[in-house]
Motif scaffolding. Sequence first.
Motif, PDB file in Angstrom:
ATOM      1  N   HIS A 161       0.825  -1.211   0.000  1.00 18.02           N
ATOM      2  CA  HIS A 161       0.000   0.000   0.000  1.00 18.02           C
ATOM      3  C   HIS A 161       0.861   1.264   0.000  1.00 18.02           C
ATOM      4  N   LEU A 162       1.940   1.257   0.777  1.00 21.72           N
ATOM      5  CA  LEU A 162       2.816   2.433   0.796  1.00 21.72           C
ATOM      6  C   LEU A 162       3.456   2.677  -0.561  1.00 21.72           C
ATOM      7  N   VAL A 163       4.014   1.631  -1.164  1.00 26.79           N
ATOM      8  CA  VAL A 163       4.671   1.784  -2.463  1.00 26.79           C
ATOM      9  C   VAL A 163       3.667   2.252  -3.511  1.00 26.79           C
ATOM     10  N   GLU A 164       2.490   1.663  -3.528  1.00 23.57           N
ATOM     11  CA  GLU A 164       1.460   2.093  -4.478  1.00 23.57           C
ATOM     12  C   GLU A 164       1.132   3.571  -4.292  1.00 23.57           C
ATOM     13  N   HIS A 165       1.036   4.017  -3.047  1.00 21.12           N
ATOM     14  CA  HIS A 165       0.730   5.430  -2.794  1.00 21.12           C
ATOM     15  C   HIS A 165       1.842   6.327  -3.325  1.00 21.12           C
ATOM     16  N   PHE A 166       3.075   5.982  -3.043  1.00 22.89           N
ATOM     17  CA  PHE A 166       4.189   6.819  -3.488  1.00 22.89           C
ATOM     18  C   PHE A 166       4.303   6.837  -5.012  1.00 22.89           C
ATOM     19  N   VAL A 167       4.145   5.694  -5.646  1.00 19.95           N
ATOM     20  CA  VAL A 167       4.334   5.608  -7.094  1.00 19.95           C
ATOM     21  C   VAL A 167       3.144   6.215  -7.836  1.00 19.95           C
ATOM     22  N   GLU A 168       1.946   5.828  -7.455  1.00 14.65           N
ATOM     23  CA  GLU A 168       0.758   6.206  -8.222  1.00 14.65           C
ATOM     24  C   GLU A 168       0.251   7.605  -7.887  1.00 14.65           C
ATOM     25  N   ASN A 169       0.397   8.029  -6.650  1.00 10.96           N
ATOM     26  CA  ASN A 169      -0.147   9.327  -6.253  1.00 10.96           C
ATOM     27  C   ASN A 169       0.908  10.431  -6.166  1.00 10.96           C
ATOM     28  N   LEU A 170       2.155  10.070  -5.898  1.00 10.51           N
ATOM     29  CA  LEU A 170       3.208  11.074  -5.748  1.00 10.51           C
ATOM     30  C   LEU A 170       4.271  10.966  -6.834  1.00 10.51           C
ATOM     31  N   ASN A 171       4.089  10.018  -7.772  1.00  9.90           N
ATOM     32  CA  ASN A 171       4.990   9.862  -8.916  1.00  9.90           C
ATOM     33  C   ASN A 171       6.442   9.607  -8.495  1.00  9.90           C
ATOM     34  N   ALA A 172       6.630   8.947  -7.371  1.00 12.55           N
ATOM     35  CA  ALA A 172       7.980   8.636  -6.898  1.00 12.55           C
ATOM     36  C   ALA A 172       8.552   7.469  -7.700  1.00 12.55           C
ATOM     37  N   ARG A 173       9.859   7.506  -7.929  1.00 10.87           N
ATOM     38  CA  ARG A 173      10.534   6.450  -8.679  1.00 10.87           C
ATOM     39  C   ARG A 173      11.832   5.992  -8.015  1.00 10.87           C
ATOM     40  N   ARG A 174      12.403   6.823  -7.180  1.00 10.10           N
ATOM     41  CA  ARG A 174      13.717   6.510  -6.614  1.00 10.10           C
ATOM     42  C   ARG A 174      13.570   6.290  -5.098  1.00 10.10           C
ATOM     43  N   PHE A 175      13.807   5.052  -4.666  1.00  9.86           N
ATOM     44  CA  PHE A 175      13.543   4.642  -3.294  1.00  9.86           C
ATOM     45  C   PHE A 175      14.822   4.185  -2.600  1.00  9.86           C
ATOM     46  N   GLY A 176      14.968   4.592  -1.359  1.00 10.74           N
ATOM     47  CA  GLY A 176      15.999   4.053  -0.477  1.00 10.74           C
ATOM     48  C   GLY A 176      15.348   3.544   0.794  1.00 10.74           C
ATOM     49  N   ILE A 177      16.112   2.791   1.605  1.00 15.58           N
ATOM     50  CA  ILE A 177      15.561   2.259   2.843  1.00 15.58           C
ATOM     51  C   ILE A 177      16.611   2.279   3.948  1.00 15.58           C
ATOM     52  N   ILE A 178      16.179   2.693   5.129  1.00 14.27           N
ATOM     53  CA  ILE A 178      16.976   2.595   6.351  1.00 14.27           C
ATOM     54  C   ILE A 178      16.269   1.598   7.247  1.00 14.27           C
ATOM     55  N   HIS A 179      17.021   0.616   7.744  1.00 16.06           N
ATOM     56  CA  HIS A 179      16.356  -0.474   8.442  1.00 16.06           C
ATOM     57  C   HIS A 179      17.135  -0.933   9.662  1.00 16.06           C
ATOM     58  N   GLN A 180      16.399  -1.466  10.607  1.00 21.14           N
ATOM     59  CA  GLN A 180      16.964  -2.124  11.774  1.00 21.14           C
ATOM     60  C   GLN A 180      17.660  -3.401  11.304  1.00 21.14           C
ATOM     61  N   ASP A 181      18.856  -3.634  11.796  1.00 25.23           N
ATOM     62  CA  ASP A 181      19.656  -4.752  11.296  1.00 25.23           C
ATOM     63  C   ASP A 181      19.316  -6.032  12.054  1.00 25.23           C
ATOM     64  N   ASP A 182      18.141  -6.565  11.767  1.00 22.51           N
ATOM     65  CA  ASP A 182      17.694  -7.811  12.399  1.00 22.51           C
ATOM     66  C   ASP A 182      16.555  -8.375  11.571  1.00 22.51           C
ATOM     67  N   SER A 183      15.820  -9.331  12.116  1.00 25.35           N
ATOM     68  CA  SER A 183      14.752  -9.977  11.356  1.00 25.35           C
ATOM     69  C   SER A 183      13.652  -9.008  10.966  1.00 25.35           C
ATOM     70  N   PHE A 184      13.394  -7.999  11.791  1.00 26.51           N
ATOM     71  CA  PHE A 184      12.407  -6.980  11.432  1.00 26.51           C
ATOM     72  C   PHE A 184      12.825  -6.268  10.150  1.00 26.51           C
ATOM     73  N   GLY A 185      14.042  -5.760  10.137  1.00 27.97           N
ATOM     74  CA  GLY A 185      14.514  -5.053   8.957  1.00 27.97           C
ATOM     75  C   GLY A 185      14.561  -5.927   7.729  1.00 27.97           C
ATOM     76  N   ARG A 186      15.018  -7.162   7.899  1.00 27.28           N
ATOM     77  CA  ARG A 186      15.162  -8.045   6.737  1.00 27.28           C
ATOM     78  C   ARG A 186      13.807  -8.412   6.125  1.00 27.28           C
ATOM     79  N   THR A 187      12.832  -8.711   6.967  1.00 31.96           N
ATOM     80  CA  THR A 187      11.538  -9.098   6.414  1.00 31.96           C
ATOM     81  C   THR A 187      10.858  -7.920   5.733  1.00 31.96           C
ATOM     82  N   VAL A 188      11.068  -6.716   6.250  1.00 30.65           N
ATOM     83  CA  VAL A 188      10.473  -5.533   5.628  1.00 30.65           C
ATOM     84  C   VAL A 188      11.163  -5.220   4.305  1.00 30.65           C
TER      85      VAL A 188
END
Length: 393
Positions: A161-188
């Motif tokens: 849902h987040l990606v669809e919102h950014f791409v379809e409604n805000l015309n975003a194309r370039r994505f980065g991610i900051i994540h917790q270095d554990d199973s939470f971050g990896r699964t996300v």
Amino acid sequence: MAATISRVAAIFIVLTAEASFDASAAAPGVTENSIVFGQSGCFSGSCGYAGIQYRDGILTAFHEFNAGGGVNGRQLVLLALDDGYDPDRAAANADRFVDGEEVFAVLGGVGTPTTERMVSIFRKALMPFVGHLTGADFLSDTRRNPNVVNLRAGYSEETRHLVEHFVENLNARRFGIIHQDDSFGRTVIDSYEDALRSFDLSILAKAAYSRHSHAVHSTVFDMEKADLDVVLLATTLGPAAEVINTSRSLGNDYSFGLLSFVDSGRLEASLDFSNERIFLTRVIPDFANENIALVRRFRLALDAYRNTEPEIAEGVVNLFSLEGYIVGRFIVEVLKRMPDELSREVFLTVALSRDPVHIDDWVVSFDEGSNVGSDYVRIVDLSGYNSEREAAE
């Protein structure tokens, strides 16, 4: 630590005042007068606020029905143990529930790393494990985890849902991610990569930080190299605020996307700059919307709980306490449907049946072969935050 142990003991003692334990009960944790549930949650440390509110939401539902005579004459009891968002402590609590404590089922896990450690222990013991404050997709694997009952949408749904919102409604194309270095971050990360792949996009920059650390400044500099439109955050509240504040102080104009584990009101209170272009997922209704019957009843029940048990009730009306209340109400509704002779096997059969569970105007419903009872996701725009304003579609 002593205060936390004392508080947990108080919860157990107050709610079990009328319980008399009987070794001949149909299942562990069940007596003629009570049913005891276990919870290992984060009641201290970086996610202590979320864990306490989640627990108090569960206790609100239990208190509400105990005040009315309980479920089929039995009082509901919660034995809540703090794991501090530490997987080793969570595993120790899980072992205690399986081997040492008389609990019928376990509910209310808080966070992916701790839940991941507990789920294998409960699987081997065939212990029902219900209602987690995480959307980790390994929990929805019914072949591997037939004893797990999920009451919220998974992270794969939230990220889609987040990606669809950014791409379809805000015309975003370039994505980065900051994540917790554990199973939470990896699964996300895996979920975001799947969602972006459907638009022929990929993550252009990744940066990780250690769990329990707010030392995230270096991750912001990693994002600057990629000329991004959006920075996705697989973080808890504190690191999210640090990342956003640091990025804004450097003049970066990214949009930010966060998952349901982050409280929007507390995030806004932690920001030093504009709250524009910050979007969060939600997997339950707006806790501030009193047009929703579930919300109205929850508010009344929480007031009653706090008035009756002020020495143990810290609950406030927010997304975590409301979600905990849904978990508690689901437990109640499943128990009502069960025969007098309780067993864990029957509990799981009833809980995962295709007969929908109506919690006022909120519905939990499982498809055949699924252990996920909701696919509800909405997007909240933090800009102009008053209660929880949904992002314009």
